[in-house]
Design an enzyme around this catalytic site. Structure first.
Site, mmCIF file in Angstrom:
data_model
loop_
_atom_site.group_PDB
_atom_site.id
_atom_site.type_symbol
_atom_site.label_atom_id
_atom_site.label_comp_id
_atom_site.label_asym_id
_atom_site.label_seq_id
_atom_site.Cartn_x
_atom_site.Cartn_y
_atom_site.Cartn_z
ATOM 1 N N LYS A 39 0.712 3.441 -3.041
ATOM 2 C CA LYS A 39 -0.728 4.178 -3.351
ATOM 3 C C LYS A 39 -0.148 5.562 -3.354
ATOM 4 O O LYS A 39 -1.001 6.399 -3.853
ATOM 5 C CB LYS A 39 -1.883 3.756 -2.364
ATOM 6 C CG LYS A 39 -2.326 2.620 -2.326
ATOM 7 C CD LYS A 39 -3.177 2.274 -1.253
ATOM 8 C CE LYS A 39 -3.835 0.704 -1.405
ATOM 9 N NZ LYS A 39 -4.371 0.429 -0.168
ATOM 10 N N TYR A 86 -4.393 3.128 7.591
ATOM 11 C CA TYR A 86 -5.623 2.162 7.521
ATOM 12 C C TYR A 86 -6.509 2.991 8.610
ATOM 13 O O TYR A 86 -6.535 4.184 8.854
ATOM 14 C CB TYR A 86 -5.289 0.790 7.920
ATOM 15 C CG TYR A 86 -4.367 0.198 7.031
ATOM 16 C CD1 TYR A 86 -4.331 0.386 5.596
ATOM 17 C CD2 TYR A 86 -3.294 -0.439 7.514
ATOM 18 C CE1 TYR A 86 -3.521 -0.293 4.614
ATOM 19 C CE2 TYR A 86 -2.294 -1.154 6.485
ATOM 20 C CZ TYR A 86 -2.507 -1.192 5.344
ATOM 21 O OH TYR A 86 -1.498 -1.656 4.468
ATOM 22 N N SER A 88 0.696 -1.425 0.056
ATOM 23 C CA SER A 88 0.000 0.022 0.047
ATOM 24 C C SER A 88 0.763 1.171 0.020
ATOM 25 O O SER A 88 0.219 2.247 -0.342
ATOM 26 C CB SER A 88 -0.819 0.019 1.154
ATOM 27 O OG SER A 88 -2.110 -0.725 0.955
ATOM 28 N N VAL A 110 0.781 -3.735 3.676
ATOM 29 C CA VAL A 110 0.671 -5.178 4.379
ATOM 30 C C VAL A 110 1.951 -5.927 4.329
ATOM 31 O O VAL A 110 2.171 -7.042 4.867
ATOM 32 C CB VAL A 110 -0.312 -5.889 3.866
ATOM 33 C CG1 VAL A 110 -1.683 -5.631 4.370
ATOM 34 C CG2 VAL A 110 -0.217 -6.356 2.324
ATOM 35 N N TYR A 129 -1.758 -3.139 -10.728
ATOM 36 C CA TYR A 129 -2.162 -2.542 -9.420
ATOM 37 C C TYR A 129 -0.841 -3.642 -8.602
ATOM 38 O O TYR A 129 -0.473 -3.373 -7.885
ATOM 39 C CB TYR A 129 -3.525 -2.813 -8.986
ATOM 40 C CG TYR A 129 -3.497 -2.651 -7.651
ATOM 41 C CD1 TYR A 129 -3.661 -1.643 -6.808
ATOM 42 C CD2 TYR A 129 -3.865 -3.771 -6.948
ATOM 43 C CE1 TYR A 129 -3.763 -1.263 -5.614
ATOM 44 C CE2 TYR A 129 -3.868 -3.614 -5.202
ATOM 45 C CZ TYR A 129 -4.051 -2.350 -4.953
ATOM 46 O OH TYR A 129 -4.103 -2.299 -3.613
HETATM 47 N N1 GLU Z 1 -1.629 -5.332 -2.506
HETATM 48 C C1 GLU Z 1 -2.281 -5.228 -1.207
HETATM 49 C C2 GLU Z 1 -3.647 -5.458 -1.384
HETATM 50 O O1 GLU Z 1 -4.287 -4.857 -2.453
HETATM 51 C C3 GLU Z 1 -2.051 -3.842 -0.537
HETATM 52 C C4 GLU Z 1 -2.826 -3.704 0.450
HETATM 53 C C5 GLU Z 1 -2.194 -2.866 1.530
HETATM 54 O O2 GLU Z 1 -0.900 -2.997 1.756
HETATM 55 O O3 GLU Z 1 -2.691 -2.278 2.525
HETATM 56 O O4 GLU Z 1 -4.472 -6.088 -0.742
#
Ligand code: GLU
Length: 308
Positions: free
Chosen positions: A67, A244, A64, A262, A192
């Site tokens: 992002k 989060y 994430s 994550v 993604y």
């Molecule tokens: N690739 C992970 C997903 O889409 C990223 C989520 C994350 O790191 O919070 O679930």
């Protein structure tokens, strides 16, 4: 620039490391479940240079944290008005992969770019002839921000997530149904999952944080990588949504802009001061690195980093 191991920083790491036993490595992406539960490493960039502790040779994927890179790139490509037509600016209080708010809100627009629905929407906006070109542009930005040309995608992790990304697939179909995105969903998921699988170490991560702390400029060669405006937007999202649905608690207890993934990555950026990269793969129930958050909390207290 060399990153120097620091005994003082190592003490912080050893105090935080035991918390990793209370967390768990994620299992929903099979490749991430292979991480070493008690790994913990940190690097810290300031104008004095770089210091590190723990096994900084350990590499991990952005997940994430990517992002914020795609958000910056999409705003650079299209301007903020176009981007925020498609994705909102509000925290959700829900888990990062929740579909709930897409169903409850009208129009069905993802509330922010840090939740998966919002991030998939942002990735959909990245400009390029094809996925290869789009991924290359994302990689170029990561490399510039990390000051490391060798950064690339861990294809094993990308494939592992792509094959099991059923929740993200459902988010995409939902978004397509509501005309937030269009086009081929498998293509979008492919891009993604590749952006999430960009692999680096905590020194690279700290450098990215330091560029953000320095208004988007590489402090060592003066290159303008991101505009001040984009940097400010990204850093603000890190405060409001970066950890989060633990972002509020993190702001109170730690008080620094941060974005977690994550994989156990946490990127922090303290405006005008420093960038911190942490890696600790055992996660708490909110999906944040359990020992990493502890480590950042004690560093913030000790070095008075709280920005509020
Ligand atoms: N690739 C992970 C997903 O889409 C990223 C989520 C994350 O790191 O919070 O679930």
């Amino acid at each position: 620039m060399q990153c120097i191991p620091s005994d003082t920083l190592q003490e912080f790491v050893e105090k935080a490391r035991p918390f990793s036993r209370k967390g768990t490595v994620p299992h929903y992406i099979p490749a991430l479940a292979k991480a070493e539960q008690t790994d913990l490493s940190v690097a810290l960039y300031t104008k004095e240079g770089c210091v590190s502790a723990g096994d900084v040779s350990k590499r991990f994927t952005l997940q994430s944290v990517s992002k914020i890179i795609t958000l910056a790139l999409a705003i650079d490509d299209l301007g903020r008005t176009k981007v925020f037509e498609k994705v909102g600016m509000e925290p959700t209080g829900d888990p990062f992969n929740s579909i709930a708010k897409l169903e409850n809100q009208t129009p069905s627009k993802p509330l922010n770019p840090m939740i998966n629905a919002g991030a998939l929407t942002v990735t959909h906006l990245i400009q390029g002839m094809n996925n290869e070109e789009k991924l290359e542009r994302i990689l170029q930005l990561v490399r510039k921000m990390a000051n490391n040309d060798r950064i690339t995608v861990n294809e094993y992790v990308a494939k592992s997530e792509f094959e099991t990304a059923n929740l993200n697939r459902s988010l995409c179909y939902f978004l397509k149904e509501h005309k937030v995105i269009d086009g081929d969903i498998e293509e979008l998921l492919n891009l993604y999952t590749n952006q999430c699988a960009i692999e680096l170490n905590c020194i690279d991560l700290a450098h990215i944080g330091y560029v953000l702390a320095n208004d988007g400029i590489n402090p060592y060669n003066g290159e303008i990588i991101l505009s001040k405006d984009i940097t400010r937007i990204v850093t603000t999202f890190m405060v409001t949504c970066g950890m989060y649905n633990e972002s509020g608690e993190f702001a109170i207890k730690v008080g620094i802009p941060a974005k977690s993934g994550v994989s156990g990555a946490v990127l922090s950026s303290i405006p005008e001061k420093m960038g911190i990269g942490v890696y600790g793969p055992a996660l708490n129930e909110k999906g944040n690195s359990i020992a990493g958050v502890r480590l950042l909390q004690s560093l913030s207290n000790q070095l008075q980093l709280n920005i509020f």
